[in-house]
Each structure stands twice: as structure tokens, then as C-alpha cells.
Design a protein around this motif. Structure first.
Motif, mmCIF file in Angstrom:
data_model
loop_
_atom_site.group_PDB
_atom_site.id
_atom_site.type_symbol
_atom_site.label_atom_id
_atom_site.label_comp_id
_atom_site.label_asym_id
_atom_site.label_seq_id
_atom_site.Cartn_x
_atom_site.Cartn_y
_atom_site.Cartn_z
ATOM 1 N N GLU A 270 20.118 22.823 73.022
ATOM 2 C CA GLU A 270 20.706 23.807 72.117
ATOM 3 C C GLU A 270 21.862 23.166 71.369
ATOM 4 O OE1 GLU A 270 21.361 27.853 73.660
ATOM 5 O OE2 GLU A 270 20.522 27.122 75.557
ATOM 6 N N GLY A 271 22.161 23.695 70.183
ATOM 7 C CA GLY A 271 23.262 23.177 69.393
ATOM 8 C C GLY A 271 22.800 22.170 68.361
ATOM 9 N N GLN A 272 23.776 21.609 67.657
ATOM 10 C CA GLN A 272 23.477 20.662 66.591
ATOM 11 C C GLN A 272 24.000 19.271 66.947
ATOM 12 O OE1 GLN A 272 21.563 21.394 64.012
ATOM 13 N NE2 GLN A 272 21.364 23.466 64.899
ATOM 14 N N PRO A 273 23.083 18.316 67.151
ATOM 15 C CA PRO A 273 23.519 16.960 67.488
ATOM 16 C C PRO A 273 23.980 16.211 66.232
ATOM 17 C CG PRO A 273 21.133 17.045 67.375
ATOM 18 C CD PRO A 273 21.608 18.448 67.180
ATOM 19 N N ALA A 274 24.861 15.249 66.441
ATOM 20 C CA ALA A 274 25.279 14.358 65.368
ATOM 21 C C ALA A 274 24.481 13.069 65.476
ATOM 22 C CB ALA A 274 26.775 14.077 65.458
ATOM 23 N N ALA A 275 24.457 12.322 64.374
ATOM 24 C CA ALA A 275 23.743 11.040 64.373
ATOM 25 C C ALA A 275 24.327 10.124 65.441
ATOM 26 C CB ALA A 275 23.832 10.390 63.003
ATOM 27 N N GLY A 276 23.454 9.572 66.268
ATOM 28 C CA GLY A 276 23.889 8.652 67.320
ATOM 29 C C GLY A 276 24.149 9.311 68.656
ATOM 30 N N ASP A 277 24.186 10.666 68.691
ATOM 31 C CA ASP A 277 24.342 11.336 69.985
ATOM 32 C C ASP A 277 23.145 11.008 70.872
ATOM 33 O OD1 ASP A 277 26.647 12.418 69.040
ATOM 34 O OD2 ASP A 277 25.952 14.510 69.001
ATOM 35 N N SER A 278 23.413 10.968 72.186
ATOM 36 C CA SER A 278 22.315 10.600 73.088
ATOM 37 C C SER A 278 22.470 11.260 74.445
ATOM 38 C CB SER A 278 22.243 9.079 73.268
ATOM 39 O OG SER A 278 23.420 8.600 73.908
ATOM 40 N N LEU A 279 21.339 11.374 75.121
ATOM 41 C CA LEU A 279 21.277 11.884 76.490
ATOM 42 C C LEU A 279 20.461 10.891 77.314
ATOM 43 C CD1 LEU A 279 20.216 15.595 75.765
ATOM 44 C CD2 LEU A 279 22.544 14.775 76.118
ATOM 45 N N THR A 280 20.808 10.784 78.569
ATOM 46 C CA THR A 280 20.039 9.953 79.492
ATOM 47 C C THR A 280 19.565 10.812 80.647
ATOM 48 O OG1 THR A 280 21.371 8.004 78.953
ATOM 49 C CG2 THR A 280 20.087 7.912 80.973
ATOM 50 N N VAL A 281 18.293 10.692 80.970
ATOM 51 C CA VAL A 281 17.703 11.447 82.081
ATOM 52 C C VAL A 281 17.246 10.427 83.121
ATOM 53 C CG1 VAL A 281 15.942 13.098 82.770
ATOM 54 C CG2 VAL A 281 16.971 13.264 80.492
ATOM 55 N N THR A 282 17.882 10.484 84.294
ATOM 56 C CA THR A 282 17.674 9.447 85.310
ATOM 57 C C THR A 282 17.307 10.075 86.647
ATOM 58 O OG1 THR A 282 19.438 8.180 84.229
ATOM 59 C CG2 THR A 282 18.738 7.427 86.394
ATOM 60 N N PRO A 283 16.351 9.482 87.378
ATOM 61 C CA PRO A 283 16.091 9.947 88.744
ATOM 62 C C PRO A 283 17.347 9.738 89.592
ATOM 63 C CG PRO A 283 14.353 8.470 87.991
ATOM 64 C CD PRO A 283 15.464 8.368 87.002
ATOM 65 N N GLY A 284 17.744 10.753 90.353
ATOM 66 C CA GLY A 284 18.956 10.627 91.150
ATOM 67 C C GLY A 284 18.936 9.429 92.077
#
Length: 410
Positions: A270-284
Motif C-alpha cells: 500500500e502507498g506510493q513508492p519512490a524510485a529506488g525504494d526496495s523491500l527484501t523478503v528473506t526466510p527467517g
């Protein structure tokens, strides 16, 4: 055949000495309660008794080792119980912090409460036993397990100073038992079964937030890989993974509030990302010790709560930090509870080994008793018979003395 007076005297004295020796030997047996007083009494039984005594000594040493191990594990279990309570309290504070109606002052108050939990956990991690030995330092048990570095305006950085050594105690003939767990395993690690954890980059400037991830298809071949989601700034995003089972997705159209699926998982954005924003999804279970550090999780949350929230981007950063912290604390709690279960299992095993050792001790004692202990009924009977024999030999010798012809010369 003529028997001289000297011969009669010698035979009489020899008989008395023999009877006296037998009488004295039985008396020693009764006094000591042992059938075998000297090895020469029964060399075979004496030899076997020595072997059984050695087995008893080993069994006693193993019993002492179990006591030492139980004390160490009991101390660790007590500390882990307190750690679990502190994590649960921290989770409650993080849930409160997620209330969107809170002011900066309210969040500062929660940060202060969370700081108290942080200090409690640092103290528990550096717990010592009664001898000044640190419980979670591995082999470096004379050195403090965790040190702190002043981070200036933020929360102190906590670093592990011990090693990964696991001390083991020989608690039975064929059992070496771990009596400690390293600080990294307890405070800076997630179990292999921990779920996925999403984390926003510190450099994000947009207002995008996430919910999840949730596993949709556990059989997906890409399960176990790490995924990077990068926003391009033109209304699209890319999903990439270094794993071999996932085909990278590029220039995927982004829609506010959509749930995206990848690698058998789903993540709501949700929301508006800016250019270059990132998320990482990692196994615990694949996270590094730094990423999984319980202290870093709480420290980052405290720092985030103390930042003023003036814009949508500020709110998004706080929400993402709280979401990640909540997932990480869940994983940390699961890890601590798993360690507690392991400690409990080891303590239960010690109880079982104590019962086995007690039964073994009884068997050894019975065997040694059968070999060297005295049968009092038989011994007292032999004692009385030997006494009669000694008295008879003494009376016989006295009578022989009176058989000389000189007794009749007046």
C-alpha cells in the motif's frame, strides 16, 4: 613308638596356635562385617570386588557430573524463561506503538518502556552463575558474552564477544550432554523453520508499506530463496532472486493496495513508492546473526519510535519497522522457546539417567556384598565352634602337662 615330652608339648602348642588363629580370623570377620578381610582370604573374590568398586566409583562420578549438568541447565532454563517474558512484553509494546492515533510524545513513552526491556535482555544475556562464569559465552566463559558500543543518539549496539563452543559433560558411560547454548544461538538466531520476514530498506523515501508475507504455496520450488523487490519510479517494480528456482519478474505494474504473489508467497503493498525504494523478503532461518539479533530488532524499533512523524514517508517507515520487528520478535520467541524445550528435554534425560544410575548402584552394591560381605549366621556359628575348639585344645594341653611320671614322685 615312643613319644617324647617335647613332642607332646610342641603338638599341643601347635594345636592351640592353629585354633587361636582360626578363632581370631573369625573374630576379625565379625568385627569388620566382611568375609574377605585380606585379599589372601579369597583372592578371586577380592579381585572381582576391586573391579566392582571401581565401577561404583565411576557411577558415583557420573552422578556428580549429572548434578553439575542439571545445575547449569537449570540456571539456563530460568534465564530463558525471563527472556521469553521480556520478548512477550516487547511484542505488546510494539502492538501499542502501531496505533495510528499516538502522538510523538506517546511513542517516546513507549520507546522508554521498550528501552527498559532492551536493558533487561542485555542483563539476562550476560547472566553469570554462582562462580562468575557467563552462561552464554561458549568456551570464553570468563568474558562477558555481549558488549555494547555507544551509538551516540541511538540505542547502543550490542555485539557478541563469546564463541560458538558448546560445553559437554559426560553424564553416563556413553552419553556426552551439552550443558550450555551459545549467545548467538539464543539471542542472534532464528530457527530453521522460521517463516519469511519482509524488511524495507533504510534509504526508502516513498510511503509504500507492506503486510505479510504469507505463504500461499509451500510446495513452490522457489521456497527458501531470498527475494528483492525494487520500485522503478515509473509505476513498475522488479522482483529478483539469486536462487535458481525463481524466474525474475521485471517492469510489473504496481497498484496501490494490491497483493503480489511470488515464489509461493503473497505480500500486500500500500502507498506510493519512490524510485529506488526496495523491500527484501528473506526466510527467517537464512538471516545473518546481525539481521536476526534480538537486540538490533528492539534497538531499531526504539530508534524508529523516537523519530518524529511529520509526513506520509515518516509514517510508512515507522509502520514498516514495526511490522518487521513484530515478525522478528515472533521468530526470536520461537527460537528461545525451542532452546528452552531442548534444555527441558536434557533435564528430563538427566532424571532418567539418575534412575538408571541408582539401579546400577544397587546392583553393584549387591554384587560386591555377595563377594566380600559376611553371612553373620554362619560366622557366629563358626565363631562358637572355633571357641569350643580353642578351649578343647587348651584343656588338652593342660591335661598333657600332668601326664609326666614326675607328677607321681613324692
Amino acid at each position: 613308638m615312643r613319644i617324647s615330652t617335647v613332642t607332646m608339648y610342641e603338638q599341643g602348642v601347635s594345636a592351640m596356635n592353629r585354633q587361636q588363629s582360626d578363632f581370631t580370623e573369625i573374630g576379625q570377620q565379625i568385627a569388620s562385617g566382611k568375609r574377605v578381610v585380606n585379599p589372601s582370604d579369597d583372592p578371586r573374590a577380592a579381585s572381582r570386588a576391586v573391579s566392582v568398586s571401581q565401577s561404583l566409583a565411576v557411577n558415583a562420578q557420573q552422578e556428580s557430573s549429572r548434578t553439575t549438568a542439571r545445575n547449569a541447565l537449570g540456571q539456563e532454563e530460568s534465564v530463558l524463561s525471563s527472556v521469553s517474558d521480556a520478548i512477550v512484553s516487547a511484542q505488546s509494546l510494539i502492538v501499542q506503538a502501531g496505533n495510528g492515533t499516538l502522538s510523538d510524545a506517546d511513542r517516546e513513552s513507549l520507546a522508554s518502556d521498550l528501552q527498559g526491556k532492551f536493558e533487561t535482555l542485555v542483563g539476562l544475556a550476560n547472566t553469570t552463575d554462582g562462580n562468575g562464569t557467563y552462561l552464554f559465552s561458549g568456551y570464553q566463559d570468563n568474558a562477558k558474552a555481549f558488549s555494547r558500543t555507544d551509538a551516540g543518539a541511538g540505542v547502543d549496539t550490542i555485539s557478541y564477544e563469546g564463541d560458538q563452543g558448546i560445553k559437554r559433560q559426560k553424564v553416563d558411560a556413553e552419553r556426552l550432554m551439552a550443558t550450555n547454548d551459545s549467545g548467538t544461538d539464543v539471542f542472534m538466531n532464528f530457527s530453521s523453520g522460521s517463516g519469511y520476514i519482509a524488511e524495507a530498506a533504510d534509504t526508502n523515501t516513498g510511503s509504500v508499506t507492506f503486510t505479510g508475507p504469507d505463504v500461499r504455496n509451500a510446495d513452490n520450488a522457489a521456497q527458501g530463496e531470498t527475494f528483492d523487490i525494487t520500485f522503478n519510479g515509473d509505476g513498475t517494480y522488479d522482483i529478483a532472486s539469486a536462487g535458481p528456482e525463481f524466474t525474475d519478474q521485471t517492469n510489473v505494474a504496481y497498484t496501490d493496495g494490491q497483493t503480489i504473489e511470488f515464489g509461493g508467497m503473497a505480500l500486500t503493498l500500500e502507498g506510493q513508492p519512490a524510485a529506488g525504494d526496495s523491500l527484501t523478503v528473506t526466510p527467517g532461518g537464512e538471516m545473518s546473526n546481525e539481521q536476526a539479533s534480538l537486540f538490533k530488532t528492539i534497538g531499531d524499533t526504539i530508534n524508529a519510535l523516537r523519530q518524529p512523524v511529520d509526513t506520509d514517508a515518516d509514517q510508512a517507515a515507522l509502520d514498516n519497522t514495526l511490522s518487521t520487528a513484530s515478525r522478528k520478535l515472533d521468530a526470536s520467541l520461537d527460537n528461545v522457546l525451542t532452546t528452552r524445550a531442548s534444555v527441558g528435554a536434557r533435564m528430563n534425560e538427566l532424571d532418567a539417567l539418575d534412575k538408571v544410575g541408582g539401579n546400577r548402584e544397587i546392583a553393584y552394591e549387591q554384587t560386591r556384598s555377595d563377594l566380600v560381605d559376611l553371612d553373620y549366621n554362619s560366622a557366629i556359628s563358626d565363631y562358637m565352634l572355633s571357641k569350643v575348639g580353642l578351649q578343647a585344645s587348651q584343656k588338652s594341653f593342660a591335661d598333657i602337662q600332668q601326664m609326666s611320671l614326675f607328677q607321681y614322685l613324692r
